[in-house]
Write a protein that holds these residues in place. Structure first.
Motif, PDB file in Angstrom:
ATOM      1  N   VAL A  75       0.921  -1.391   0.066  1.00  0.00           N
ATOM      2  CA  VAL A  75      -0.074  -0.058   0.029  1.00  0.00           C
ATOM      3  C   VAL A  75       0.721   1.212   0.025  1.00  0.00           C
ATOM      4  N   ALA A  76       1.624   1.521   0.998  1.00  0.00           N
ATOM      5  CA  ALA A  76       2.490   2.807   1.195  1.00  0.00           C
ATOM      6  C   ALA A  76       3.447   2.947  -0.054  1.00  0.00           C
ATOM      7  N   LEU A  77       4.087   1.921  -0.804  1.00  0.00           N
ATOM      8  CA  LEU A  77       4.756   2.161  -1.777  1.00  0.00           C
ATOM      9  C   LEU A  77       4.018   2.860  -3.108  1.00  0.00           C
ATOM     10  N   ARG A  78       2.699   2.145  -3.231  1.00  0.00           N
ATOM     11  CA  ARG A  78       2.024   2.751  -4.291  1.00  0.00           C
ATOM     12  C   ARG A  78       1.174   3.926  -4.111  1.00  0.00           C
ATOM     13  N   LEU A  79       1.121   4.144  -2.787  1.00  0.00           N
ATOM     14  CA  LEU A  79       0.211   5.357  -2.481  1.00  0.00           C
ATOM     15  C   LEU A  79       1.466   6.489  -2.416  1.00  0.00           C
ATOM     16  N   ALA A  80       2.420   6.264  -2.234  1.00  0.00           N
ATOM     17  CA  ALA A  80       3.430   7.244  -2.613  1.00  0.00           C
ATOM     18  C   ALA A  80       3.804   7.521  -4.012  1.00  0.00           C
ATOM     19  N   SER A  81       3.830   6.518  -4.721  1.00  0.00           N
ATOM     20  CA  SER A  81       3.764   6.747  -6.271  1.00  0.00           C
ATOM     21  C   SER A  81       2.662   7.587  -6.775  1.00  0.00           C
ATOM     22  N   LEU A  82       1.406   7.363  -6.202  1.00  0.00           N
ATOM     23  CA  LEU A  82       0.321   8.458  -6.373  1.00  0.00           C
ATOM     24  C   LEU A  82       0.224   9.509  -6.275  1.00  0.00           C
TER      25      LEU A  82
END
Length: 489
Positions: free
Chosen positions: A156-163
């Protein structure tokens, strides 16, 4: 299956949230905000880092899980944890030195087809090291039965950061070039956060001593490096090869298709986090009967959940591709080929965990190395002829052969068998529903059409699986939910 079901359910929910965020990024934000070129560049860097990550980790993430349960005293545990963190430096340092010495040669080889990658090559080892130590500290959490936090960071966190970074590109807070560098910083932050959380669970007492069973650990570690390299090459090696033969934009088209297909493997990834240490314990105790029960349960449960995900993707794929730019549409066939390979691997349950916790893992790992050679060879043959579809076919053939080999090994050597008659029922049910839903679509907005068809597929799939009791455990979960909702008593 209490703790398995509990944490697996949490991990599955977290992972699907992560994949939903990643889906938004992949299907819309990356293609529109970043563009095909820089999306492909970012994906190439991350895929390359993931391929070399097993070398930097030296298999310590798996070694930690296997041998930690054999440590009897706190001193032995502390010594072993220190060893798993410090030992990878013995390979990381010389590899980085070799890369520095031969930097110009490596730079020329990797950028001869796509010159744009030239300025970003150094990010590959940097992110690879961050990934390696993240996996080690994630394993640190898993052996203490704290798999959920690490899974949240990873999924979650890695993808949220990318968003957030993609939104920053849209509003011109950062450039597309800055996005690539910022992605590397995100992986560093993920490592640091996971490391400090792991230290809060088990305070480290670093010591420069080696465990008593170092020889066994090193032998196992060598083969785990092969295993991790095989798995990651099969997952991301095709993107590296695409960079050598085709314009880099094709990696973006291929990445969208493979990401969609990889959603099928989410249940396996979620359950694996908690099943792996339990499998290690049962194999260490030589508890064959319990292991056989766990093998069958993980197989059918993953088949039901994974089959539902695959069905949802396949019947909606035409509508889904209407949401991406037209040049991405050639990836539909890639979704089917990669998706089927992931589904077959999924229904093998905790097959990998079983193999890597036996004395027989060496033979299968060497077979995996041969299959990587086959994969690379097939990609080199089919990519120049068929482009990204040739790469997908090479991946489908390689992963299927590898999965069959592992299945036969467990059946013949360990006398464990994952399939029951419910396996056939599930396959038949999934095939019938696919044929019933694939060939018609709603004549309306793609998003609304996807939602409506997904609702119908969900109702039909869940009802039929429940009606025919394909999985006892899943039926028990449904019964529990119905009781909580006071639908049944």
């Amino acid at each position: 299956m209490g703790i398995v079901l509990n944490q697996s359910l949490k991990n599955t929910i977290i992972t699907y949230i992560g994949f939903a965020i990643g889906g938004i990024n992949t299907i819309y934000l990356y293609p529109v905000f970043l563009g095909a070129t820089y999306y492909a560049l970012t994906n190439y860097i991350l895929s390359s880092a993931n391929v070399i990550m097993p070398l930097f980790a030296i298999g310590m993430q798996n070694t930690l899980v296997k041998f930690y349960s054999q440590c009897e005293t706190n001193e032995e545990k502390s010594r072993f944890l220190s060893f798993t963190v410090l030992f990878p430096l013995l390979l990381i340092v010389p590899l980085c030195l070799i890369g520095f010495v031969f930097f110009d040669e490596i730079l020329y080889f990797l950028s001869k087809k796509n010159i744009i990658v030239k300025n970003y090559i150094w990010l590959i080892p940097f992110i690879g090291i961050c990934m390696a130590y993240f996996e080690i500290f994630y394993a640190w959490l898993r052996v203490h039965m704290h798999s959920v936090f690490g899974n949240f960071i990873k999924e979650v966190a890695l993808r949220l950061a990318s968003l957030f970074l993609l939104v920053g590109v849209y509003y011109n807070w950062i450039t597309v070039e800055g996005f690539v560098y910022a992605t590397a910083v995100v992986y560093l932050l993920a490592l640091l956060i996971t490391m400090f959380y792991a230290f809060s669970i088990q305070k480290p007492e670093f010591q420069f001593t080696i465990p008593a069973n170092t020889k066994d650990i090193l032998v196992y570690t060598f083969y785990i490096i092969l295993s991790g390299s095989v798995a990651n090459l099969l997952l991301d090696g095709d993107k590296m090869i695409l960079n050598q033969y085709m314009n880099i934009e094709n990696i973006a088209y291929y990445s969208v298709a493979t990401y969609i297909a990889l959603v099928i493997s989410v249940p396996s990834r979620a359950m694996h986090q908690i099943v792996y240490p339990i499998t290690a314990r049962l194999m260490h105790e030589n508890n064959h009967d319990e292991m056989d029960i766990l093998y069958k349960k993980t197989s059918i449960n993953l088949q039901v959940v994974g089959g539902f995900v695959m069905l949802g993707i396949f019947v909606n794929i035409k509508m889904l591709y209407q949401l991406v730019p037209p040049e991405y549409a050639g990836g539909i066939a890639v979704v089917f080929m990669i998706g089927l390979s992931k589904y077959f691997d999924l229904i093998l349950g905790n097959n990998n965990a079983i193999i890597f916790n036996t004395k027989y893992y060496r033979a299968v790992l060497f077979l995996g190395v041969l299959l990587v050679v086959l994969t690379v060879g097939l990609n080199m043959i089919f990519i120049p002829i068929y482009g990204i579809m040739g790469s997908a076919f090479a991946t489908l053939l390689s992963i299927t052969l590898y999965s069959l080999a592992k299945l036969m090994f467990v059946v013949k050597r360990l006398h464990l068998y994952p399939f029951t008659k419910q396996t056939l029922y599930s396959l038949y049910l999934t095939a019938v529903l696919f044929l019933g839903f694939y060939f018609w679509d709603f004549s309306m907005s793609p998003i609304i059409a996807i939602i409506l068809k997904s609702i119908l597929v969900t109702i039909a799939y869940v009802y039929l699986n429940y009606k025919f009791v394909i999985s006892i455990e899943i039926n028990q979960v449904i019964d529990g939910l119905l009781k909580k909702l006071k639908i049944v008593r």
